[in-house]
Design a protein around this motif. Structure first.
Motif, PDB file in Angstrom:
ATOM      1  N   ARG A  40       0.681  -1.163  -0.016  1.00  0.00           N
ATOM      2  CA  ARG A  40      -0.081   0.122   0.001  1.00  0.00           C
ATOM      3  C   ARG A  40       0.874   1.307  -0.109  1.00  0.00           C
ATOM      4  NH1 ARG A  40      -3.530  -3.438  -0.687  1.00  0.00           N
ATOM      5  NH2 ARG A  40      -5.677  -3.583   0.409  1.00  0.00           N
TER       6      ARG A  40
ATOM      7  N   THR B 111       2.034   5.104  -0.520  1.00  0.00           N
ATOM      8  CA  THR B 111       1.245   6.562  -0.253  1.00  0.00           C
ATOM      9  C   THR B 111       2.053   7.350  -1.340  1.00  0.00           C
ATOM     10  OG1 THR B 111       2.603   7.509   1.410  1.00  0.00           O
ATOM     11  CG2 THR B 111       0.702   5.613   2.119  1.00  0.00           C
ATOM     12  N   PRO B 112       1.395   8.607  -1.444  1.00  0.00           N
ATOM     13  CA  PRO B 112       2.051   9.527  -2.393  1.00  0.00           C
ATOM     14  C   PRO B 112       3.262  10.259  -1.647  1.00  0.00           C
ATOM     15  CG  PRO B 112      -0.338   9.653  -2.491  1.00  0.00           C
ATOM     16  CD  PRO B 112       0.092   8.869  -1.361  1.00  0.00           C
TER      17      PRO B 112
ATOM     18  N   PHE C 150       4.612   3.853   3.089  1.00  0.00           N
ATOM     19  CA  PHE C 150       3.638   2.726   2.901  1.00  0.00           C
ATOM     20  C   PHE C 150       2.570   2.865   4.211  1.00  0.00           C
ATOM     21  CE2 PHE C 150       6.464   1.631  -0.348  1.00  0.00           C
ATOM     22  CZ  PHE C 150       6.086   0.570  -1.211  1.00  0.00           C
ATOM     23  N   GLN C 151       1.324   2.679   3.776  1.00  0.00           N
ATOM     24  CA  GLN C 151       0.309   2.385   4.752  1.00  0.00           C
ATOM     25  C   GLN C 151       0.264   1.296   5.442  1.00  0.00           C
ATOM     26  OE1 GLN C 151      -3.449   4.255   4.183  1.00  0.00           O
ATOM     27  NE2 GLN C 151      -4.588   2.646   5.724  1.00  0.00           N
TER      28      GLN C 151
END
Length: 226
Positions: free
Chosen positions: A45, A47-48, A69-70
């Protein structure tokens, strides 16, 4: 309580039947699993948000893509560093948080759910010692003390990934989900932590299995199109 066989260091791969959007096609690395509950991070996951934007000192050591990352729906305001130290370390260790404490497995549970350093620089790690600022979880995978100076680990890290938040399960919760068929449990590989193409990790992990799970990798993103 019935004794729980630890799955620490294994991967939880979401089955197509798992409907929770937090874990759709998720690949979770279990960092802790025992009678008290379970804790892990979702490996796929991104993220930006760049690592340089929130933890600039560690950005140079983070693998590509160099983003945060989440790790899961719990404690999104906290950060965990997971890193591979090459050299054949084995065994299991505790799970330190950023402040060096050990979070209780599953506390606050939500729903279901760089190039390698030269061999000479890794001699002390290959002897079985854990480098300062890193604590083994399973094999060559461990957690990084993000409050430690990055230069302590710069010579020995094979890869580093930064996660915001984590996935947690209370006592018996993960076991119930396994019985319900929400997850496949498979062996992890050090490269899973630093996959350069995390969006394809779900399929890649399933495809390498030597059983019927390899066929699940072909499951369409939208079953209605099958």
């Amino acid at each position: 309580m019935t004794e729980v066989s630890s799955l620490t260091g294994r991967l939880l791969v979401a089955t197509p039947a798992l409907a929770d959007p937090n874990f759709d096609r998720a690949v979770v690395l279990l960092l802790d699993h025992d009678e008290e509950g379970s804790l892990g991070v979702v490996l796929n996951r991104p993220t930006p948000v760049g690592v340089a934007d929130i933890l600039a000192p560690w950005a140079a050591l983070a693998g590509e893509p160099g983003v945060v990352f989440q790790g899961g729906p719990v404690s999104l305001d906290s950060a965990l560093g997971v890193a591979v130290v090459p050299g054949g370390l084995s065994g299991e260790g505790g799970i330190p948080s950023v402040d060096g404490s050990t979070p209780a497995g599953g506390d606050g549970a939500e729903p279901a759910g760089a190039p390698a350093a030269p061999a000479a620089d890794r001699a002390d790690v290959q002897s079985g010692d854990e480098p300062l600022g890193w604590r083994r979880v399973h094999g060559a995978i461990g957690l990084v003390d993000l409050e430690a100076p990055p230069e302590l680990l710069a010579a020995v890290l094979g890869s580093l990934r930064i996660f915001a938040g984590y996935a947690g399960w209370g006592p018996g919760q993960l076991e119930d989900e396994l019985v319900e068929g929400a997850w496949y449990v498979v062996e992890s590989e050090p490269g899973d932590v630093s996959s350069p193409d995390p969006e394809q990790l779900w399929r890649a992990v399933l495809r390498r299995q030597r059983n019927e799970l390899a066929m699940v990798a072909t499951y369409p993103d939208d079953p209605s199109l099958n």
